[in-house]
Design an enzyme around this catalytic site. Sequence first.
Site, PDB file in Angstrom:
ATOM      1  N   TRP A   1       1.087  -1.339   0.053  1.00 34.15           N
ATOM      2  CA  TRP A   1      -0.100  -0.161  -0.436  1.00 34.15           C
ATOM      3  C   TRP A   1       0.698   1.313   0.209  1.00 34.15           C
ATOM      4  O   TRP A   1       0.541   2.321  -1.126  1.00 34.15           O
ATOM      5  CB  TRP A   1      -0.811   0.003   1.095  1.00 34.15           C
ATOM      6  CG  TRP A   1      -1.621   1.297   1.243  1.00 34.15           C
ATOM      7  CD1 TRP A   1      -2.592   1.449   0.973  1.00 34.15           C
ATOM      8  CD2 TRP A   1      -1.494   2.964   1.748  1.00 34.15           C
ATOM      9  NE1 TRP A   1      -4.026   2.780   1.377  1.00 34.15           N
ATOM     10  CE2 TRP A   1      -2.231   3.374   2.002  1.00 34.15           C
ATOM     11  CE3 TRP A   1      -0.160   2.874   2.669  1.00 34.15           C
ATOM     12  CZ2 TRP A   1      -2.472   4.772   2.314  1.00 34.15           C
ATOM     13  CZ3 TRP A   1      -0.253   4.208   3.181  1.00 34.15           C
ATOM     14  CH2 TRP A   1      -1.264   5.014   3.209  1.00 34.15           C
ATOM     15  N   HIS A   2       2.214   0.884   1.029  1.00 34.34           N
ATOM     16  CA  HIS A   2       2.674   2.409   1.136  1.00 34.34           C
ATOM     17  C   HIS A   2       3.763   2.834  -0.454  1.00 34.34           C
ATOM     18  O   HIS A   2       4.276   4.227  -0.444  1.00 34.34           O
ATOM     19  CB  HIS A   2       4.093   2.284   2.526  1.00 34.34           C
ATOM     20  CG  HIS A   2       3.256   2.558   3.123  1.00 34.34           C
ATOM     21  ND1 HIS A   2       2.494   1.123   4.358  1.00 34.34           N
ATOM     22  CD2 HIS A   2       3.047   3.328   4.349  1.00 34.34           C
ATOM     23  CE1 HIS A   2       2.155   1.632   5.308  1.00 34.34           C
ATOM     24  NE2 HIS A   2       3.271   2.176   5.370  1.00 34.34           N
ATOM     25  N   GLY A   3       3.963   2.058  -1.663  1.00 34.96           N
ATOM     26  CA  GLY A   3       4.075   1.764  -2.730  1.00 34.96           C
ATOM     27  C   GLY A   3       4.264   0.917  -3.556  1.00 34.96           C
ATOM     28  O   GLY A   3       4.569  -0.257  -2.965  1.00 34.96           O
TER      29      GLY A   3
END
Lengths: 318, 479
Positions: free
Chosen positions: B324-326
């Site tokens: 989700w973060h990247g």
Amino acid sequence: MIRFLIKILLFWLLFIGLVFSITYYQCQKVVKGKQFQNHNNEESLIITPKNEHFDYLILGISHARNFSRHHNHQRVESILEVNMLNYGKGAGKGSIANQHNFFKYFLSRHNSADNIFYVITMPMFFSNIMDANAYTYENEIFSPKFFFILLFGPEVNKGEKMYNYLRSKYNTRWKKYGTWSANINENALSEIDTAAISNGFRLAYVKGLEMDAFERNKRYLIKTIELAQKNGINISFLITPTLFGEWPGHDMVIKFLDELEQQYNVKTYNFCCVYLDKVEYFADHHHLNTPGVIAFTEEYLKPIVEENKNKNQKDSNR
Amino acid sequence: MLFNSIVFFVFLSIVFLIYWLFRNKLKVQNIIVLVASYFFYGWWDWRFLSLIFISSIVDYSIGLALSQVDKSSKRKLLLFLSVSANIGILGFFKYFNFFIDSFSSFVQFFGFNPNIPSLQVILPVGISFYTFQTLSYTIDVYRKQIEPTKDIIAFFAFVSFFPQLVAGPIERAKNLIPQFLKRRDFDISLANDGMRQMLWGFFKKLVIADNCSVYVNEIFGNYHSHTGGTLLLGAVLFGFQIYGDFSGYSDIAIGTGRLFGFNLMQNFAFPYFSRDIAEFWRRWHISLSTWFRDYIYIPLGGSRGNREMQFRNVLIIFLVSGFWHGANFTFIAWGAVHALMFIPLLLAKKNRQHTDCIEHRDILINPWVIGKVIITFLLVTVAWIFFRMPTLGGALHYIEIMGQSIFTKPTKQFLILQQAFFYGIIIMLVFEWINRTRKHGLQIGRWPTIVRWFIYLSIAFFIFMFGNFNQVEFIYFAF
């Protein structure tokens, strides 16, 4: 709701009061005991007196400042037989807006002057980068009055300039704040270097002739004229000599100055081409060195000052 | 528009005054919030307002449709439409190039040369946050946990609410939408605490995060030329940078929300005082971890079922959280490292042993508690290296050099003890420790007035003196 807004207001007042008092104290501690005069430093606020009268106030950028650097101030005063205060600001920190703000500060301290020599250098009209320099005021002593002049005065990038004006007083560099002056007066060019001239133009006009900056600076200059005339000060524009003659944008500025002459009856003295072959008068291709300042003052400024004196004499006789 | 800019102060002051001028007109207030939110987002890039609009209109319509349909297959289809639209937009803007590049590398491994062109896609700020927020609405409506709202203005304002639009907290519809639907009166104690929380957020962002970033960039950027001690320092400073940055943002967002009479959920509960990784995850980015818990972990079976299933669920949740973060394998590795640190606690059934705050007496009775906090912090710090480094290989190399030369004399002295932000970190830890049972580090409303005001002014002065005002973007804007 009102209580909340009052609390917020109170917080900001206390905070600003705290910042101002500490900054003011910090500044005074550093400058105490040091003799700052027009010839031995490059800043404007520290040399601004209270309740004094001057024959001439000089405004502009480094080309104006040169009339004071390294005891030129005393030389020029002696040749012209006038007393003067020089606000010219070099090192890329001068602008039409900050000259206006310094002039306002000058008046706010109940000083007066008969004349202003506004030294016009074309790049000061056309560069957004120079106008936005956030460090313009970092070496100026802190004055709450000047802070408010800045707040309401004309400026580009005002927030950052005001912030740096305050915060610079806490830099380690500020602790060493003292007298200084740009060391260019003793140099003399031996020949004209066209490559150096082109390079100088690139530095002075990073993005070419920026017309939005020109329009803005025209408005700021008009504000300065109006302020001067409102206070009974005669203002005239000087274009100092260079080794290359005209700066880029010269014609546009001259046209504007002509319009000002029509509208406000302010004179322009254009000496840009008077020393085209006198390399010995220049520290670089557009800054006069000390011999250059002396020669220029004797040959070209003195007649103007005499003319102004006669005019003032006639006015007072009437 | 950045919180740490003068423009935001002007914007906030104007919106605040206009908003409360209409204190008895709920509809008008919601319209003001909506217009202000679109303006706030459009200040960055107005073109991407269309994405928020599409997301909002899709979920608003599907929510209404769900309320009119009882047939299970139709309901599932509607849910599928919402998830596809939202994840489709997110996937395209955030993960398209990642998948193309990964696929390309994968087939190249087998000797093919696919030559697939990648697109120059700009990542819209905050897309992961508002996408998850709207998704939660549709899922809750689908599960019949909330009623769909018919008030389109309230719904659009819920999706785009400017304080938390670009970096959270990721609000739940059941918490925020009802607040848009009921009359809001100005509550001075809420507003006062909001201001305190904003001040604390700015302190963490400007003094700690943005100053740490200068050293972090230098150390991580040239990690080859540093020895282990310096690399450990870099990782520790990054730990404080990301905490100051992200929790600072959350504090400013929640504080701003309070000025408008909204209570947003707590996003950080002093995570660096955690005694194990499980507790850390109950305290770090709470709005995201509870989102994953409610919409992925529990539907997968949660901690029910056999050990293998529990193991699988934990692994999935951490990998998805990392992703989700990247769109980078480093984030997946970061999630995997946390999963590896979490699983032993799960296997030993100790993952829920610390559900409350540390009490003073715990430390007095058992100093080992402090040891546990420090060990947890160091574990989290090592994991941050994966998060910060641009490549997986680089992260492993960083850890390798750090391990090999931890006691070697540094090649460059950073003189951290002489930097003001170091004392800022100490101040932050002290205040957060004192207030660790509360919602934020500066929740000192009950302290004597003179002491409180002295603290406010000192913190504001500290920010003025030592804050970094170069308008550094918040790290989580990139997610």
